[in-house]
Scaffold this active site. Sequence first.
Site, short mmCIF file in Angstrom:
data_model
loop_
_atom_site.label_atom_id
_atom_site.label_comp_id
_atom_site.label_asym_id
_atom_site.label_seq_id
_atom_site.Cartn_x
_atom_site.Cartn_y
_atom_site.Cartn_z
N SER A 193 -0.52 9.06 -3.95
CA SER A 193 -0.40 10.00 -3.16
C SER A 193 0.76 10.52 -2.47
O SER A 193 1.73 10.63 -3.27
CB SER A 193 -1.68 10.01 -1.32
N ARG B 64 0.41 -0.31 14.33
CA ARG B 64 -1.36 -0.64 13.37
C ARG B 64 -0.65 -1.33 12.01
O ARG B 64 0.72 -0.54 11.61
CB ARG B 64 -2.07 0.16 12.92
C1 G16 Z 1 -3.60 8.27 3.62
C2 G16 Z 1 -5.12 8.11 3.42
C3 G16 Z 1 -5.06 8.83 4.86
C4 G16 Z 1 -3.69 9.12 6.05
C5 G16 Z 1 -3.24 7.93 5.52
C6 G16 Z 1 -1.78 6.97 6.00
O1 G16 Z 1 -3.14 8.94 3.11
O2 G16 Z 1 -6.09 8.96 2.86
O3 G16 Z 1 -6.11 8.81 6.19
O4 G16 Z 1 -3.72 8.62 6.87
O5 G16 Z 1 -3.09 7.04 3.85
O6 G16 Z 1 -2.30 5.67 5.60
P1 G16 Z 1 -2.09 4.66 6.57
O7 G16 Z 1 -1.07 4.80 7.63
O8 G16 Z 1 -3.07 3.70 6.55
O9 G16 Z 1 -0.39 3.49 5.44
P2 G16 Z 1 -2.54 9.82 1.63
O10 G16 Z 1 -3.17 11.29 1.49
O11 G16 Z 1 -1.95 8.84 1.73
O12 G16 Z 1 -3.27 9.47 0.27
#
Ligand code: G16
Length: 568
Positions: free
Chosen positions: A90, A523
């Site tokens: 992603s 976090r």
């Molecule tokens: C993923 C999750 C999202 C989240 C993001 C960042 O997004 O699907 O829900 O907000 O990661 O997550 P973290 O802050 O835990 O790194 P994506 O679009 O990268 O799949």
Amino acid sequence: MAGLRDVPAASPERRLRKGSAAAGAEMDSETLKKYSALHPKPPGLTLQYGTAGFRTKAEQLDHVMFRMGLLAILRSKAVASTIGIMVTASHNPEEDNGVKLVDPLGEMLHPSWEEYATQLANAEEQELQETVTDICEKAAVNQHKDASVFIGRDTRPSSEKLSRSVIDGISVLGGQYHDYGLVTTPQLHYMVCCQNTQGQYGKATLEGYYEKLSKAFMELIKKSPGSGESQRHLKIDCANGIGALKLSEMQPYLPQELLIHLYNDGTKEKLNYLCGADFVKVHQKPPRGLDMKPNERCCSFDGDADRIVYYYKDETGHFHLIDGDKIATLISIFLKELLAKVGQTIKMAVVQTAYANGSSTRYLEETLKVPVHCVKTGVKHLHHKAQEFDVGVYFEANGHGTVLFSKAAETKIRQLAKEEKDDEKREAAKVLENMINLINQTVGDAISDMLVIEAILALKGLSVQQWDAIYTDLPNRLLKVQVTDRQVIDTTDAERRAVTPPGLQEKIDALVKKYKLSRAFVRPSGTEDVVRIYAEADTQENTDALAHEVSLAVYHLAGGRGEPPQPI
Ligand code: G16
């Protein structure tokens, strides 16, 4: 199952399926061993199923992909449905990759199976058979059930090879698979849902997806003022990813009223590099490669097209970001008006995370009078919460979100759209019905969200500036800090308070007190090896100072790596 391809007869899986058990204690351990040896796990490497599956450098993921192929078969047998596997990292850099598993109705993998995924990914070679058997026992996998898996991948150079490793895993344990090749993540979620609902949600093909969305979009904009006379232009930054490919495919299905112009289509630059929804949101500036004129409506997708943010530049050159919170607000205003018109007791709520701008929460609760709920980061958490309401609007500030309609609400709306005698009520119900058809209810979907937003702006006759002016964001800042082990940070209260390391929350509380209208939290990321810091305050200067001070506190109290964070 229509459209599915059987694995070749000579594959190891065939032999396994002829036995009384395709997986578990009686599984052909020699075959598993042989194929696993082709996808060896680097000894000692441990990975965690994170916010959205596994994510790390692509070269560390071959064994994980093979094993997630195994897991998808086990999950498919356990729930007697098709399961999806998307190979993507992603928003992460191009060199990373990852895998997202999709449950039967297009939701993210059930949390109870995340633990099995982690166990399987981390089992050493000699423990693999035992781990598979253990999962079969714990999860009561019916080994005699058929299994089927849908596979998709993003445009990363590593994705094709990794998706072949997934297929190897699938083949070892048996079942059918359909490889959709290059698709957006939400398209794969959609296919899985269509397949498991026997076509009720739509046709499990790309054509089916394009037709369903474009038909609903056309029905909606037919009713907009000036429809047929004016053209709407939208510039889209595709993050050099899959969004460009799929939007190009969809273009012939879209009505002439919407002219989309694609930028960062992946032909010249690297995926997500200085562009895409994450870059624009985090840096609060336009992506590279998109020429923006004053007051033009622009948007950015992320690397697998499940997130979207909008933005524009005013006459003074000032950049205005319209993030997931404002998208949720626009959709909520629109739906609330329609629900009031149909006059039913259909209850709506909004689900956000701690990253939601304080102004958005205040606007939704105090002005729009819609209940707002805060959950942990990760669409899986938002989706789950949103399922509790008749209409659940959920968006992360980063632009990841959608709207869920309960079965009862959907049935009621469709019935009113067909049978209601009162013209105004029936028309409102029809608009709602088309919104239901346009929104990808399985997961946040940049293409579907973009069409929803364009339809609402057209129907309400709103400019991008008017949309932006619904409320004023509090200045905010997102930072990242590298620490030796980000798991030393544990949080509570939907990630708004740190429980460990000792003293960190007290320090954050003291720093927050120094500023007006301020808020901050930290976090561990579930997709990158960093700790995330979020701060809000009355001015951008104060926000940046607070964010920097909090990042220093994390650096000192949570084992910072490398140089200490510099002021912004
Ligand atoms: C993923 C999750 C999202 C989240 C993001 C960042 O997004 O699907 O829900 O907000 O990661 O997550 P973290 O802050 O835990 O790194 P994506 O679009 O990268 O799949």
